[in-house]
Structures are given as C-alpha cells and as structure tokens.
Scaffold this active site. Structure first.
Site, PDB file in Angstrom:
ATOM      1  N   ARG A 215       0.858  -1.186   0.000  1.00 47.60           N
ATOM      2  CA  ARG A 215       0.000   0.000   0.000  1.00 47.60           C
ATOM      3  C   ARG A 215       0.890   1.230   0.000  1.00 47.60           C
ATOM      4  O   ARG A 215       1.641   1.476   0.938  1.00 47.60           O
ATOM      5  CB  ARG A 215      -0.942   0.024   1.207  1.00 47.60           C
ATOM      6  CG  ARG A 215      -1.869   1.244   1.166  1.00 47.60           C
ATOM      7  CD  ARG A 215      -3.055   1.164   2.102  1.00 47.60           C
ATOM      8  NE  ARG A 215      -2.694   1.210   3.499  1.00 47.60           N
ATOM      9  CZ  ARG A 215      -3.561   1.441   4.488  1.00 47.60           C
ATOM     10  NH1 ARG A 215      -4.839   1.628   4.214  1.00 47.60           N
ATOM     11  NH2 ARG A 215      -3.157   1.450   5.743  1.00 47.60           N
TER      12      ARG A 215
ATOM     13  N   GLU B 217     -12.662   4.306   0.230  1.00 51.35           N
ATOM     14  CA  GLU B 217     -12.691   4.876   1.575  1.00 51.35           C
ATOM     15  C   GLU B 217     -12.963   6.375   1.574  1.00 51.35           C
ATOM     16  O   GLU B 217     -12.905   7.012   2.628  1.00 51.35           O
ATOM     17  CB  GLU B 217     -11.362   4.597   2.286  1.00 51.35           C
ATOM     18  CG  GLU B 217     -10.153   5.129   1.551  1.00 51.35           C
ATOM     19  CD  GLU B 217      -8.827   4.690   2.163  1.00 51.35           C
ATOM     20  OE1 GLU B 217      -8.837   4.091   3.245  1.00 51.35           O
ATOM     21  OE2 GLU B 217      -7.787   4.953   1.542  1.00 51.35           O
TER      22      GLU B 217
ATOM     23  N   ASP C 129     -11.694   5.667   7.627  1.00 51.39           N
ATOM     24  CA  ASP C 129     -11.419   6.752   6.686  1.00 51.39           C
ATOM     25  C   ASP C 129     -12.695   7.190   5.978  1.00 51.39           C
ATOM     26  O   ASP C 129     -12.914   8.389   5.751  1.00 51.39           O
ATOM     27  CB  ASP C 129     -10.369   6.319   5.664  1.00 51.39           C
ATOM     28  CG  ASP C 129      -8.980   6.831   6.009  1.00 51.39           C
ATOM     29  OD1 ASP C 129      -8.853   8.012   6.364  1.00 51.39           O
ATOM     30  OD2 ASP C 129      -8.027   6.041   5.953  1.00 51.39           O
TER      31      ASP C 129
ATOM     32  N   ASP D 122      -4.500   3.879  13.999  1.00 54.85           N
ATOM     33  CA  ASP D 122      -3.627   4.388  12.941  1.00 54.85           C
ATOM     34  C   ASP D 122      -4.185   5.725  12.491  1.00 54.85           C
ATOM     35  O   ASP D 122      -5.036   6.305  13.168  1.00 54.85           O
ATOM     36  CB  ASP D 122      -3.479   3.382  11.795  1.00 54.85           C
ATOM     37  CG  ASP D 122      -4.802   3.095  11.086  1.00 54.85           C
ATOM     38  OD1 ASP D 122      -5.808   3.785  11.363  1.00 54.85           O
ATOM     39  OD2 ASP D 122      -4.838   2.175  10.251  1.00 54.85           O
TER      40      ASP D 122
END
Length: 722
Positions: A339, A431, A459, A630
């Site tokens: 990613r 997202e 997100d 995160d």
C-alpha cells in the site's frame, strides 16, 4: 539538514540516492541513467496534474461547504443529488462492463481468506506478515481469549491440560466440519495412515474410516504407515494435520496429532501509508529497503524473546508427496501487496528543478516497483507473484479522475522500468465518499488493472464528517457504524464489484478488526465479512489471521457471491443520507464522555507518532480496552470533535480542559515505556500535545480532514529537535 545529490533536473536526498544506486538498481536490469531520466520526465508531466486534482478536491469541498452553510440540516434528497451532479461531484454512471485483468495469482482469483496489514518500516512485523501464510490453530486458540480464560481453563505459567483438551476438541470439530469422514469422527481417531486409495483413519472402536470426499487429501509427508503430516483442502484453503507422538502435545493424543496448521494469511499488505510515520528521506528509504528485501527474499531481523536472541527470516515453500508419487509445493508466504501513499502529500526525498518537493505517491510508484523487479526477474529464491504481477493498493483516491491518474502513472512507470504493460495491478481503497458514490466509474477506468476493492469504515466516515461538516452535528462515534449510510456503502461496494465481474478475478475486501486482544469477539462478529460476500478482510496479527481463517471454512464465499449477485442494488440515495444527530440535546455528561473518549484516542496515538515515529499501535481507550490505532482512526476522532466544535456542541475551552486532564491518564498508561515522553512536561505541553490540539482546532480547514499535514510538520520538528 538533508544533503542532496544532483542528477539532471532532480535533487535526490543522499540516503535515497545511495539506496537506489547501491541496492535497488543492481540486479534489476534497469540502467541508472535511464531510471533517473525517466523519473524526471514522469515528474515533469504528471506532478502538475497531481496538483490540479488536489485543487479540484478543494474546489468541490468549498462548494459543498457553502451549500450546507446556506441550508444546514439534512438536505432534501433530490435537490442535494442534483447539486452534487451539477458541480461534478457525482458523475454519470458508465454502461455495464466486466473487468479484464489478467495475470492474477490464485490467492486473489480462487481463494478467500484473511488479509494481514502491517507497517512496512518495521522489519520484524513485515517478515512475520510474509510468514503468516500458515498458522498454528492450537497456539491461536490456547494463547488468546478465543477460549474463555477462566475456571479450569485459565492460562497460567504452566501448561493447562484442561485448556489443551478444549483446544484439541475445537480442532477436531473443524476437521469433522471441513473434512468429514464417511463414518465416525476425527475426535475418535487413533491413527492416520496412507494407502493407495487415500487417507485411512483408525478409530477408537477398532474400525477404520476414510474421507467422505477422498479428493480432499492433497498430500502427506513421512512414511505412509507413520506420516508426519496430512494435507487436506476445504473451500480452497489447506489444513495440515501434524503428527508427532514424541511431542508434548502429540504424546497426549491418541493419534499423535501435535497441531493443526491452517492456511491463514493468503495476502498481506505491506503498508507505507496509514500505519507508518514516514516524514523524510530516511524514513522512506527504510520502507523501500524493507520492500526490496521482501522481494529478494532476504529480509531478516534480530528478535529478542524469552531471554534469547534469534534471527527472523522469511519462510520457504512447503512440499508434500501425493498419492500419485509426485510432489506438490504450496506457497510458504502470503502473497504481498504494497500500500503506497495517496495523492495528497509531497516529500523532500526528491526535489524538482525549482527546488520543490515532489508528490510522494509518484516516488512510491517508481521506487517500490523498482524493488519489485527483483521478484519479477527472478533475483530471489522466494517468489512472491508466480504470474509476474506487482500488486499495489492505492488509498485515498477521490473519484474516477484520480483513479485514471493512477492508471496513467502506472503505465508510465512500466515504460521507464521496461515492464510489460499491465504488470502493475491496482487495488482501489473505497474509503472516500466521492469514490463510493462513483465506484463503478472508478473501476471502469482501471478495468484492465484492478484486482481489489476494499471498504474502510474509519477513513470513509472521516471523509463523511469532513465533507458534510457544516450540515450540522454528527451522531456520536459509537453510533456512526450503525447509521444507514454505512450499511448502504458496505453493500454497494460488494454489489458494484460483483456486477463488474470481480468474482474469480479480483478481491472484494472488508475492513480491519481493531481490537487485537479480543479474539473471542472477533470469532463471533467477523464472520459477517465472508457472509457479506467479501473474499478477504483485514486482520491485525498472524494469530488473528489463523482464527479468522476458520470463518472461510464455515462460509463458502463464492457461493455467497452467487446469491448476492441476485439482489437489487439500492443506488446512491441511502449512501447520501448524512448521519446528523436528529435532536442533539445530549446531557453534559454525555458530551463530556464523548469528548474524553475521542481525546483519549487522539492523544494516545499522536504521542507515539510524534515522539517515537510509531505509526500504528495498540492504544488503551478510556476503559483500558486496547484498540489498534492508525491515521484512519485519528481522522475520524479529530473530525468528529472538529464537527462538534463547529456547531457549538463543545467549546475550545472544553477541549483543552479535557486534553490536559486526559494527558495525565495517557502518561500513566505509558509509564512502562522507557522511551515515552510525557505529553505535558515541566515546561508545558510538548510537540505531541500541540499536534493533537491542532488536529481538532484546525480540523475544519485540513484538506479532506486528513491528519498527515499536521502530523508530518510536527514529527519533522520533533526529529530536528532530538
């Protein structure tokens, strides 16, 4: 002070330049001059387009802000949809199509199972994720709360035989459910042997039995009359019965079974984005080096555990004998995606000819794919892709124009590196709200590269709040997941992917289980993901992957998809329903509890990010429940408080009082960390406290509510002061 080396139009930070020249280019088949010249041309051509796309985001957001300021509250659906169409936020849906991606590995096309996401800057975590393809079911059950840690089953310093019996019973039930015998139960097995017709299971009553479906036996290891391993398959997932009567566990088992090892993490995502703190050339180079070594099969890390030091390396493949006398080899490691970052941030790892930082996403595409060449061109003993593909997850794209930009970037990188067209495969993170509403168009522009779509509640909700910030106060965080727009979004993702032909061509994914210590709850709840038709879902650890793999034995996802394809698609209307609080008359206690809960989450995460460069960690919440945090979790918490500030639900004074009070709690929770620095010291609040405060107070003005601009700025200041 960063030192640079001039190469043509580019100024390249010394650590990055040396890494590329000394480590990444040798063995890649790419000439140094051609690489840097090609990189410079890509930047000249595409960096301006990158900036245009970001300006378009700001333009659309400004128009939406004005709309809600002029008419606060939930908008009238038809008028709202017409407005979003007029400004270009909603685009025309393309005609039906089927994706045409080729050269895709079987972990994506034929199998359904867990996906493990780890921060790439941590070599040990990365190696563990690569090795998490196979996991001990016995260890996963015994060592977690998957089995109640109470009464006679409680874990202790010594082995608890009663708990072990429970573990073994669960393992035998899995075998009975997934690889049933023609008669009898695996629980009554006294021996496993092999003959010319397949697996023979001796039972406690003196009889023998065979598999109900003999084809489930894939292979074995050891002599036929005393095999050490039996390899079975169910729902395209493998299970290995390991046999060793001399083992402490196998010695207590009538059939000598010491463990059941499950094929667990089919695919892993090595993350350079939300779970890392990479703010400069040194950080980026560390991530790129780990990715290169993963592709070379050489990544290793010294690990200190139980008073001993050992070297963690990457696992080899697993080979078994077949009934036909041949051998079968199974992949020993998870198929790796990487990613990369989105389009927003720039990096000082490379400067253009005007001395400007370049788009970080362009640099990721170039350097990471250069690292992947070592796998593609055979410079490794441990293959990743057997079909010659590079799998890239691209996060935080807003709508089809930004996906099209990524497709063009990939095409240009393939040209520079001499790769065949369409080698670089694309995973689209669904997202952001503009991507959700236009997902079919996003997939269509990448229809010959796409291998993955995935939903991400955090997100996606952060963007939902920021996009509609001025419409009114949002419901509390715990209530957001039950709002209509979320379920509609989750269903639409699956529906859209299947309608575009994802079945047996690409992954349909679901989000993370964020409570890594609560495996019993995960076993109860996360089965919803395969039941929804998702072929993969994110897990926070190898242990969680092994336990989540049980769900894919229980649920045949491809059969579920056959049923899902028959249902009607609800369209965008329910997705556009903004989750505003209907009558926001919370009590003072309710408002304080919500404020404190979000402040705790923000401070607990940010203090490690800023002071120690830890991008993903388990942060205790206000009730001391460890939650995996995160930047996605940070985005939702900071945006919710920014929304409440905007509408006067809380005041700046309320926020700062809560932050100062909660800071002492966070300090106490981190007291055992020798590297920890208090949020508020003798000289007042530190940089981490400043970052947490700004994320809320300046949250309304941050681009799409992202946390990176503030975090990067203050992390750089912290590194400069150390």
């Amino acid at each position: 002070m960063t030192n640079y080396i001039q190469v043509g139009d580019l100024s390249i930070a010394t650590p990055l330049f040396r890494f590329v020249e000394d480590e990444a280019l040798p063995g890649s088949g790419v000439d140094s001059g051609a690489f840097w010249e090609g990189a410079a041309k890509i930047l000249r051509d595409l960096a301006p387009r990158n900036r245009e796309l970001l300006a378009k985001r700001d333009e659309l957001q400004a128009k939406i802000d004005d709309y809600h300021r002029d008419a606060p509250g939930k908008p009238e659906p038809t008028a709202y949809k017409n407005f979003l169409t007029e400004i270009g936020y909603l685009v025309e849906e393309p005609d039906d199509f089927t994706i045409s991606t080729t050269g895709v590995d079987t972990e994506i096309t034929s199998q359904a199972g867990p996906q493990l996401v780890v921060p790439l800057l941590n070599a040990r975590f990365s190696a563990n994720a690569a090795n998490a393809r196979w996991g001990s079911l016995y260890d996963a059950l015994y060592g977690t709360d998957a089995i109640a840690d109470e009464g006679e089953l409680v874990r202790s310093a010594e082995y608890n035989a009663a708990r072990g019996v429970k573990v073994i019973a669960i393992g035998r039930k899995l075998l009975d459910d997934s690889a049933p015998l023609k008669s009898g139960s695996h629980a009554d097995a006294s021996a496993y042997t092999i003959d010319g017709d397949g697996l023979v299971v001796a039972l406690a009553d003196g009889s023998t039995s065979r598999l109900h479906d003999p084809a489930q036996l894939v292979g074995y290891a050891g002599p036929e009359d005393t095999p050490t391993s039996i390899l079975l398959v169910h729902n395209e997932l493998h299970m290995e019965i390991q046999i060793d009567p001399s083992d402490p566990i196998g010695g207590t088992d009538a059939a000598g079974v010491k463990d059941i090892v499950l094929e667990s993490t089919l695919t892993s995502i090595m993350d350079l984005e939300d779970s890392v703190a990479a703010v400069d050339a040194d950080d980026k180079t560390l991530g790129y080096r780990n990715w290169l070594q993963l592709n070379q099969g050489t990544l290793s890390e010294q690990v200190f555990k139980d008073g001993k030091t050992f070297t963690r390396t990457m696992n080899g493949d697993r080979t078994f004998k077949t009934l036909a006398g041949d051998s079968v080899t199974l992949h020993g490691r998870a198929l790796m995606f990487i990613r990369q970052v989105g389009h927003l941030m720039t990096t000082d790892a490379v400067l253009d000819r005007e001395g400007n930082e370049i788009p970080e996403g362009i640099l990721d595409a170039l350097i990471c794919t250069l690292g992947s060449l070592h796998d593609l061109r055979g410079q490794t003993n441990l293959k990743n892709s057997r079909t010659g593909s590079v799998y890239i997850v691209k996060p935080k794209m807003h709508g089809p124009d930004e996906v099209a930009f990524t497709v063009e970037l990939f095409r240009r990188v393939e040209e520079v590196l001499g790769l065949a067209p369409l080698t670089m495969k694309l995973g689209i993170m669904d997202e952001e709200r503009r991507t959700t509403l236009n997902l079919k168009a996003c997939i269509e522009v990448a229809k010959d590269r796409v291998v993955f779509i995935n939903t991400g509640f955090l997100d996606r909700t952060g963007d939902e709040i920021h996009t509609s910030l001025y419409a009114g106060p949002f419901v509390r965080k715990a209530e957001l997941k039950s709002q209509r727009f979320i379920q509609a979004y989750e269903d639409s993702n699956v529906d859209t992917g299947l309608a575009a032909g994802f079945q047996h061509r690409a992954q349909v994914g679901k989000g993370m289980w964020a409570m890594p210590n609560l495996m019993a709850a995960m076993l109860e709840q996360k089965i919803a993901h395969p039941k929804a038709g998702a072929t993969t879902a994110w897990v926070p650890s190898p242990t969680a992957a092994t336990l989540h793999a049980l769900h894919y034995h229980e649920v045949d996802v491809f059969r579920v998809q056959d049923e899902v394809k028959k249902r009607a698609h609800d369209g965008v209307d329910p997705i556009l329903e903004i989750p505003l609080a209907p009558n926001p008359e919370w009590t003072d206690e309710e408002k304080q509890a919500e404020l404190d809960n979000n402040v705790q989450s923000i401070l607990g995460y940010v203090v490690r990010w800023v002071d120690q460069g830890i991008g993903c960690s388990t942060v205790p919440d206000i009730k001391d429940v460890g939650l995996m945090e995160d930047r996605a979790t940070l985005r939702i918490s900071s945006q919710l408080l920014a929304n409440w500030l905007t509408h006067g639900v809380i005041t700046e004074e309320d926020l700062l009082k809560s932050m100062h009070r909660i800071a002492s709690i966070v300090d106490e929770q981190n007291a055992a960390d020798a590297l920890y620095e208090p949020l508020v010291g003798p000289d007042g609040p530190g940089l981490a406290f400043e970052a947490a405060r700004d994320l809320v107070l300046l949250g309304a003005s941050q681009p799409n509510g992202y946390t990176e601009p503030i975090l990067h700025r203050i992390r750089r200041a912290k590194k400069a002061s150390s």
